[in-house]
Design a protein around this motif. Structure first.
Motif, PDB file in Angstrom:
ATOM      1  N   ALA A  77       0.841  -1.207   0.000  1.00 12.74           N
ATOM      2  CA  ALA A  77       0.000   0.000   0.000  1.00 12.74           C
ATOM      3  C   ALA A  77       0.874   1.253   0.000  1.00 12.74           C
ATOM      4  N   GLY A  78       0.273   2.383  -0.309  1.00 12.03           N
ATOM      5  CA  GLY A  78       1.012   3.648  -0.363  1.00 12.03           C
ATOM      6  C   GLY A  78       1.484   4.091   1.013  1.00 12.03           C
ATOM      7  N   ILE A  79       2.574   4.846   1.004  1.00  8.39           N
ATOM      8  CA  ILE A  79       3.078   5.426   2.260  1.00  8.39           C
ATOM      9  C   ILE A  79       2.167   6.578   2.675  1.00  8.39           C
ATOM     10  N   LEU A  80       1.726   7.362   1.701  1.00  8.77           N
ATOM     11  CA  LEU A  80       0.802   8.461   1.987  1.00  8.77           C
ATOM     12  C   LEU A  80      -0.621   7.930   1.846  1.00  8.77           C
ATOM     13  N   MET A  81      -1.451   8.235   2.832  1.00  4.91           N
ATOM     14  CA  MET A  81      -2.832   7.736   2.800  1.00  4.91           C
ATOM     15  C   MET A  81      -3.775   8.901   3.090  1.00  4.91           C
ATOM     16  N   HIS A  82      -5.047   8.677   2.918  1.00  9.02           N
ATOM     17  CA  HIS A  82      -6.036   9.703   3.259  1.00  9.02           C
ATOM     18  C   HIS A  82      -5.833  10.098   4.729  1.00  9.02           C
ATOM     19  N   PRO A  83      -5.747  11.401   5.036  1.00 11.78           N
ATOM     20  CA  PRO A  83      -5.451  11.786   6.422  1.00 11.78           C
ATOM     21  C   PRO A  83      -6.466  11.262   7.437  1.00 11.78           C
ATOM     22  N   GLN A  84      -7.689  11.010   6.970  1.00 18.52           N
ATOM     23  CA  GLN A  84      -8.705  10.495   7.899  1.00 18.52           C
ATOM     24  C   GLN A  84      -8.304   9.122   8.466  1.00 18.52           C
ATOM     25  N   VAL A  85      -7.508   8.369   7.676  1.00 23.14           N
ATOM     26  CA  VAL A  85      -7.054   7.043   8.147  1.00 23.14           C
ATOM     27  C   VAL A  85      -6.398   7.186   9.519  1.00 23.14           C
ATOM     28  N   TRP A  86      -5.558   8.228   9.651  1.00 23.22           N
ATOM     29  CA  TRP A  86      -4.751   8.377  10.872  1.00 23.22           C
ATOM     30  C   TRP A  86      -5.540   9.001  12.016  1.00 23.22           C
ATOM     31  N   ILE A  87      -6.637   9.664  11.669  1.00 24.32           N
ATOM     32  CA  ILE A  87      -7.527  10.162  12.726  1.00 24.32           C
ATOM     33  C   ILE A  87      -8.311   8.966  13.267  1.00 24.32           C
ATOM     34  N   THR A  88      -8.874   8.180  12.329  1.00 23.38           N
ATOM     35  CA  THR A  88      -9.650   7.001  12.732  1.00 23.38           C
ATOM     36  C   THR A  88      -8.796   5.991  13.494  1.00 23.38           C
ATOM     37  N   SER A  89      -7.558   5.803  13.047  1.00 28.45           N
ATOM     38  CA  SER A  89      -6.710   4.777  13.675  1.00 28.45           C
ATOM     39  C   SER A  89      -6.301   5.174  15.091  1.00 28.45           C
ATOM     40  N   GLY A  90      -6.476   6.449  15.431  1.00 24.55           N
ATOM     41  CA  GLY A  90      -6.094   6.926  16.767  1.00 24.55           C
ATOM     42  C   GLY A  90      -4.696   7.509  16.803  1.00 24.55           C
ATOM     43  N   HIS A  91      -3.992   7.475  15.667  1.00 25.54           N
ATOM     44  CA  HIS A  91      -2.609   7.973  15.688  1.00 25.54           C
ATOM     45  C   HIS A  91      -2.536   9.483  15.862  1.00 25.54           C
ATOM     46  N   VAL A  92      -3.451  10.223  15.243  1.00 28.06           N
ATOM     47  CA  VAL A  92      -3.407  11.690  15.382  1.00 28.06           C
ATOM     48  C   VAL A  92      -3.636  12.051  16.853  1.00 28.06           C
ATOM     49  N   GLY A  93      -4.532  11.326  17.500  1.00 25.32           N
ATOM     50  CA  GLY A  93      -4.869  11.629  18.892  1.00 25.32           C
ATOM     51  C   GLY A  93      -3.886  11.072  19.902  1.00 25.32           C
ATOM     52  N   SER A  94      -3.378   9.858  19.655  1.00 27.71           N
ATOM     53  CA  SER A  94      -2.608   9.245  20.750  1.00 27.71           C
ATOM     54  C   SER A  94      -1.279   8.596  20.401  1.00 27.71           C
ATOM     55  N   PHE A  95      -0.754   8.822  19.203  1.00 26.62           N
ATOM     56  CA  PHE A  95       0.526   8.193  18.897  1.00 26.62           C
ATOM     57  C   PHE A  95       1.653   9.125  19.342  1.00 26.62           C
ATOM     58  N   SER A  96       1.925   9.084  20.645  1.00 27.12           N
ATOM     59  CA  SER A  96       2.866  10.065  21.190  1.00 27.12           C
ATOM     60  C   SER A  96       3.734   9.438  22.268  1.00 27.12           C
ATOM     61  N   ASP A  97       4.845  10.092  22.550  1.00 24.39           N
ATOM     62  CA  ASP A  97       5.737   9.683  23.635  1.00 24.39           C
ATOM     63  C   ASP A  97       5.869  10.845  24.606  1.00 24.39           C
ATOM     64  N   PRO A  98       6.212  10.548  25.887  1.00 24.99           N
ATOM     65  CA  PRO A  98       6.363  11.642  26.863  1.00 24.99           C
ATOM     66  C   PRO A  98       7.682  12.382  26.668  1.00 24.99           C
ATOM     67  N   LEU A  99       7.584  13.689  26.435  1.00 26.17           N
ATOM     68  CA  LEU A  99       8.779  14.484  26.154  1.00 26.17           C
ATOM     69  C   LEU A  99       9.035  15.461  27.304  1.00 26.17           C
ATOM     70  N   VAL A 100      10.294  15.567  27.698  1.00 22.34           N
ATOM     71  CA  VAL A 100      10.671  16.603  28.669  1.00 22.34           C
ATOM     72  C   VAL A 100      11.778  17.451  28.064  1.00 22.34           C
ATOM     73  N   GLU A 101      11.826  18.730  28.495  1.00 21.67           N
ATOM     74  CA  GLU A 101      12.806  19.644  27.896  1.00 21.67           C
ATOM     75  C   GLU A 101      13.619  20.311  28.995  1.00 21.67           C
ATOM     76  N   CYS A 102      14.908  20.459  28.739  1.00 23.43           N
ATOM     77  CA  CYS A 102      15.776  21.114  29.722  1.00 23.43           C
ATOM     78  C   CYS A 102      15.599  22.622  29.625  1.00 23.43           C
ATOM     79  N   GLY A 103      15.361  23.269  30.773  1.00 22.72           N
ATOM     80  CA  GLY A 103      15.147  24.722  30.799  1.00 22.72           C
ATOM     81  C   GLY A 103      16.428  25.484  30.555  1.00 22.72           C
ATOM     82  N   SER A 104      17.576  24.835  30.678  1.00 22.30           N
ATOM     83  CA  SER A 104      18.806  25.599  30.469  1.00 22.30           C
ATOM     84  C   SER A 104      19.448  25.322  29.104  1.00 22.30           C
ATOM     85  N   CYS A 105      19.623  24.045  28.695  1.00 23.51           N
ATOM     86  CA  CYS A 105      20.254  23.816  27.376  1.00 23.51           C
ATOM     87  C   CYS A 105      19.233  23.512  26.281  1.00 23.51           C
TER      88      CYS A 105
END
Ligand code: GAP
Length: 468
Positions: A77-105
């Motif tokens: 299948a294609g690498i690019l798909m209808h954007p709705q696919v990724w909303i329905t699949s839950g990736h737009v909403g929840s495909f994430s990792d916890p990120l922290v950022e250093c306040g100094s560097c």
């Protein structure tokens, strides 16, 4: 006392990742991408030997998952798909990792990769006060870290000539969705009855927060995924259990030491948004036990969500029972890069032969980049060189074969050992008279005299035996 060995006590196949990184660069397996411009983080290029290895890994997977089965078919299948696919699949909403950022560097980290946070549960990783509670600081400069926030891993681009919100499309972060949206097309055109599977190999993209460990975690990588469609409930639980030993056997067949493989079940709060149950196949990398492949019971999450969002009926009609139902999915999700990397690491060994160090990639012959090297004992004799080229050309019609005359024979053998070539064929002065050559085995270093016309059949036969 228990008979079960402590899995954490298992030693890696090589102590240092640097051994594999430097072999890869030196011998042309894997290079940093865009190196002449300083490289680009988390993208790697496969060199002449690496592309052969990775292609062989993909072929071995395809053979086991598609070619040798009657119930699984392929898809690209294609690498690019209808954007709705990724909303329905839950990736737009929840495909994430916890990120922290250093306040100094201002460096950014994935929370669960920070020293002191590696074994946090998924619930703890979502805790807003977790950085403070554990007293975590920036590993770079000791600066203060922000509370974790969710960082979506999908890459976006724009489709068409106008770059506005309406033209956003996503680079797929998994191949699986292509199989779900094509479920009906594939089922109807192939007339497969449930249970049946759809297999796919292809590139996926994730904007990983902390990529690393060479090709273990990349931002552009390749997956080998199979979606197995089954009846709901018990049938899915049974299929899930059946896929576990099959996938373990595949890695073992291609050379991974059984003690360096283990299964790890996901805790309930660790499960991906689509999974009812998940077990990772883990490998003992030099940097610890890490995921090689995920096996998931995805229930009816995928076909159910796509049916609701698209309005398309994705039910399956079972002619035997006259029932209609939305199939459940059992998925085996492997990484082609991670598998190739694992086979490379696990094949590596150093040994002493007659007082000298011999480096060998004791790889399964099917995975080895070259199956055979043709070597002249005397490169000054044109008849020997000509015979070598004729033999190599003939072998190359069936297998990857290479000619090399750039060193003395001992060195040529060592070079082939180091890149995993299972057989070397040496042509010498006698070959011109008796029409026979010497075939040398990589692992045993045993040599046998074989008539020229029998060389190809000997190699094809040994490959076939190794294939099993
Ligand atoms: N469709 C389910 C899925 O994508 P996953 O566990 O996120 O599941 C499956 O990914 C496999 O893909 C992993 O086990 C790993 O082998 C490979 N993979 C995932 N992310 C990767 C990355 N950033 N770099 C290299 N391989 C990766």
């Amino acid at each position: 006392m228990t008979d079960t060995p402590d899995p954490d006590a298992v030693a890696p196949a090589v102590d240092s990742l640097d051994t594999i990184v430097s072999l890869s660069k030196r011998r042309g397996f894997i290079f940093p991408s865009s190196e002449i411009y300083g490289g680009i983080n988390a993208v790697w290029d496969y060199g002449p030997l690496g592309v052969e290895l990775k292609n062989n890994v993909k072929r071995a997977w395809w053979r086991a998952m598609v070619q040798e089965r009657t119930d699984i078919v392929g898809l690209d299948a294609g690498i690019l798909m209808h954007p709705q696919v990724w909303i329905t699949s839950g990736h737009v909403g929840s495909f994430s990792d916890p990120l922290v950022e250093c306040g100094s560097c201002q460096r950014r980290y994935r929370l669960d990769e920070l020293p002191g946070a590696e074994s946090l549960s998924a619930t703890e990783l979502r805790e807003t006060g977790i950085v403070e509670r554990l007293g975590l600081v920036c590993p770079n400069d000791g600066g203060p870290l922000s509370p974790p926030r969710r960082f979506n891993l999908m890459f976006t681009t724009h489709m068409g000539p106008v770059e506005d919100d309406g033209s956003v499309v996503y680079f797929r972060p998994e191949t699986a969705q292509g199989s779900y949206v094509n479920f009906k097309n594939v089922q109807q055109s192939s007339r497969k009855k449930i249970p049946f599977g759809i297999a796919q190999i292809g590139k996926s993209f994730r904007n990983e927060i902390s990529p690393g460990n060479f090709v273990f975690r990349m931002r552009e990588f390749e997956q080998m995924e199979m979606q197995y469609f089954v009846r709901p409930g018990e049938a899915a639980a049974t299929a899930f259990e059946e896929w576990l030993p099959r996938r373990r056997a595949w890695y073992e067949h291609y050379g991974v030491a059984p003690q360096r493989l283990r299964f790890r079940e996901h805790a309930p709060d660790e499960l991906a948004h689509y999974a009812q149950k998940a077990i990772d196949v883990e490998y003992r990398f030099p940097f610890g036990w890490k995921e090689l492949e995920g096996i998931h019971n995805r229930g009816d999450f995928d076909l159910g969500s796509h049916a609701r969002a698209s309005g398309e009926n994705l039910e399956y009609f079972d002619p035997a029972t006259e029932e209609r139902f939305v199939p459940w999915v059992v998925e085996t999700a492997a990484g082609a890069d991670r598998a190739a990397f694992t086979f490379l690491i696990d094949a590596y060994r150093e040994e002493e032969v007659r007082g000298e160090k011999r480096v060998v990639l004791g790889m399964h012959p099917e995975l080895a980049p070259y199956k055979v090297a043709v070597l002249p004992l005397l490169k000054k004799r044109p008849e020997i060189v000509a015979l070598c080229h004729r033999l190599r050309d003939d072998l190359a019609r069936d297998v990857m074969a290479v000619y090399d005359d750039t060193a003395a024979i001992g060195k040529l053998y060592r070079r082939q050992d180091e890149i995993g070539t299972p057989w070397c064929v040496t042509v010498d002065v006698e070959s011109l008279e008796d029409g026979a050559v010497t075939v040398r085995d990589r692992d045993t270093m045993a040599q046998e005299r074989v008539p020229l016309e029998g060389v190809k059949w000997l190699i094809l036969d040994r490959l076939s035996v190794a294939r099993g």
